[in-house]
Write a protein that holds these residues in place. Sequence first.
Motif, PDB file in Angstrom:
ATOM      1  N   ARG A   1       0.702  -1.269  -0.009  1.00  0.00           N
ATOM      2  CA  ARG A   1      -0.027   0.091  -0.014  1.00  0.00           C
ATOM      3  C   ARG A   1       0.906   1.152   0.137  1.00  0.00           C
ATOM      4  NH1 ARG A   1      -4.821   0.920   4.125  1.00  0.00           N
ATOM      5  NH2 ARG A   1      -5.600  -0.954   3.191  1.00  0.00           N
ATOM      6  N   PRO A   2       1.016   1.883  -1.155  1.00  0.00           N
ATOM      7  CA  PRO A   2       1.750   2.855  -1.174  1.00  0.00           C
ATOM      8  C   PRO A   2       1.548   4.082  -0.339  1.00  0.00           C
ATOM      9  CG  PRO A   2       1.872   2.211  -3.614  1.00  0.00           C
ATOM     10  CD  PRO A   2       0.721   1.237  -2.569  1.00  0.00           C
ATOM     11  N   LYS A   3       2.203   4.955   0.155  1.00  0.00           N
ATOM     12  CA  LYS A   3       1.673   6.131   1.063  1.00  0.00           C
ATOM     13  C   LYS A   3       1.366   7.263   0.197  1.00  0.00           C
ATOM     14  CE  LYS A   3       3.012   8.449   5.279  1.00  0.00           C
ATOM     15  NZ  LYS A   3       3.857   8.380   6.487  1.00  0.00           N
ATOM     16  N   TYR A   4       2.285   7.577  -0.958  1.00  0.00           N
ATOM     17  CA  TYR A   4       1.877   8.716  -1.873  1.00  0.00           C
ATOM     18  C   TYR A   4       1.852   8.153  -3.333  1.00  0.00           C
ATOM     19  CZ  TYR A   4       3.460  11.228   2.307  1.00  0.00           C
ATOM     20  OH  TYR A   4       3.578  11.502   3.704  1.00  0.00           O
ATOM     21  N   TRP A   5       0.878   8.819  -4.002  1.00  0.00           N
ATOM     22  CA  TRP A   5       0.591   8.615  -5.320  1.00  0.00           C
ATOM     23  C   TRP A   5       0.784  10.017  -6.036  1.00  0.00           C
ATOM     24  CZ3 TRP A   5      -0.079   3.853  -7.224  1.00  0.00           C
ATOM     25  CH2 TRP A   5      -0.433   2.721  -6.407  1.00  0.00           C
ATOM     26  N   GLY A   6       1.294   9.811  -7.110  1.00  0.00           N
ATOM     27  CA  GLY A   6       1.296  10.669  -8.493  1.00  0.00           C
ATOM     28  C   GLY A   6      -0.002  10.629  -9.106  1.00  0.00           C
ATOM     29  N   GLN A   7      -0.497  11.724  -9.993  1.00  0.00           N
ATOM     30  CA  GLN A   7      -1.732  11.866 -10.523  1.00  0.00           C
ATOM     31  C   GLN A   7      -1.732  10.752 -11.543  1.00  0.00           C
ATOM     32  OE1 GLN A   7       0.747  13.816 -11.123  1.00  0.00           O
ATOM     33  NE2 GLN A   7       0.605  14.102 -13.406  1.00  0.00           N
ATOM     34  N   GLY A   8      -0.817  10.455 -12.107  1.00  0.00           N
ATOM     35  CA  GLY A   8      -0.984   9.443 -13.280  1.00  0.00           C
ATOM     36  C   GLY A   8      -0.506   9.860 -14.619  1.00  0.00           C
ATOM     37  N   THR A   9       0.086   9.358 -15.460  1.00  0.00           N
ATOM     38  CA  THR A   9       0.110   9.801 -16.898  1.00  0.00           C
ATOM     39  C   THR A   9      -0.051   8.746 -17.825  1.00  0.00           C
ATOM     40  OG1 THR A   9       1.591  10.804 -18.559  1.00  0.00           O
ATOM     41  CG2 THR A   9       2.644   9.067 -16.786  1.00  0.00           C
ATOM     42  N   GLN A  10      -0.840   8.874 -18.994  1.00  0.00           N
ATOM     43  CA  GLN A  10      -1.299   8.079 -19.875  1.00  0.00           C
ATOM     44  C   GLN A  10      -0.301   7.662 -20.839  1.00  0.00           C
ATOM     45  OE1 GLN A  10      -4.484   6.712 -20.319  1.00  0.00           O
ATOM     46  NE2 GLN A  10      -3.134   5.448 -22.062  1.00  0.00           N
ATOM     47  N   VAL A  11       0.068   6.519 -21.208  1.00  0.00           N
ATOM     48  CA  VAL A  11       0.971   6.051 -22.162  1.00  0.00           C
ATOM     49  C   VAL A  11       0.217   4.960 -23.126  1.00  0.00           C
ATOM     50  CG1 VAL A  11       3.106   4.426 -22.527  1.00  0.00           C
ATOM     51  CG2 VAL A  11       3.092   6.037 -20.672  1.00  0.00           C
ATOM     52  N   THR A  12       0.320   5.401 -24.239  1.00  0.00           N
ATOM     53  CA  THR A  12      -0.443   4.619 -25.318  1.00  0.00           C
ATOM     54  C   THR A  12       0.445   4.166 -26.459  1.00  0.00           C
ATOM     55  OG1 THR A  12      -2.628   6.123 -25.124  1.00  0.00           O
ATOM     56  CG2 THR A  12      -2.234   4.767 -27.052  1.00  0.00           C
ATOM     57  N   VAL A  13       0.498   2.944 -26.388  1.00  0.00           N
ATOM     58  CA  VAL A  13       1.462   2.177 -27.590  1.00  0.00           C
ATOM     59  C   VAL A  13       0.379   1.653 -28.693  1.00  0.00           C
ATOM     60  CG1 VAL A  13       3.103   0.280 -27.729  1.00  0.00           C
ATOM     61  CG2 VAL A  13       2.830   1.409 -25.669  1.00  0.00           C
ATOM     62  N   SER A  14       0.618   2.172 -29.842  1.00  0.00           N
ATOM     63  CA  SER A  14      -0.136   1.802 -31.199  1.00  0.00           C
ATOM     64  C   SER A  14       0.420   0.649 -31.676  1.00  0.00           C
ATOM     65  CB  SER A  14      -0.390   2.947 -31.939  1.00  0.00           C
ATOM     66  OG  SER A  14       0.673   3.516 -32.317  1.00  0.00           O
ATOM     67  N   SER A  15      -0.141  -0.066 -32.285  1.00  0.00           N
ATOM     68  CA  SER A  15       0.319  -1.202 -32.932  1.00  0.00           C
ATOM     69  C   SER A  15       0.546  -0.997 -34.514  1.00  0.00           C
ATOM     70  CB  SER A  15      -0.779  -2.454 -32.942  1.00  0.00           C
ATOM     71  OG  SER A  15      -2.167  -2.147 -33.465  1.00  0.00           O
TER      72      SER A  15
END
Length: 122
Positions: free
Chosen positions: A108-122
């Motif tokens: 259970r991490p104590k702190y989180w970032g807001q997140g970032t989208q990574v999209t890998v196209s085929s």
Amino acid sequence: QVQLVESGPSVVRTGDSLRLSCAASGRTWTSYSMGWFRQAPGKEREFVAAISWTGGSTYYADSVKGRFTISRDNAKNTVYLQMNSLKPEDTAVYYCAAGEAIQRLLDRPKYWGQGTQVTVSS
């Protein structure tokens, strides 16, 4: 208190490489173990990689072992995730996280970032 801010969203192609950054701030952040997690659409958030506060120990999910590398530069207050040979199944929101020890980070991490989208196209 530790604040974490990931680098911006990215769209890449299969086989490409990408480096994510996580800028950390807070008086005690260098004493924390750091990690990356990800959440794909319709799936649970999952562990990707972790690094001890010294940088001397690293851990990876089987799905990324040999392709991803986690590192940290405490002098620059930054944690990195180098991602090589990207696949469409790596598409997800990637989260930076901090925990007081590796096991606590995994549980259970104590702190989180807001997140970032990574999209890998085929």
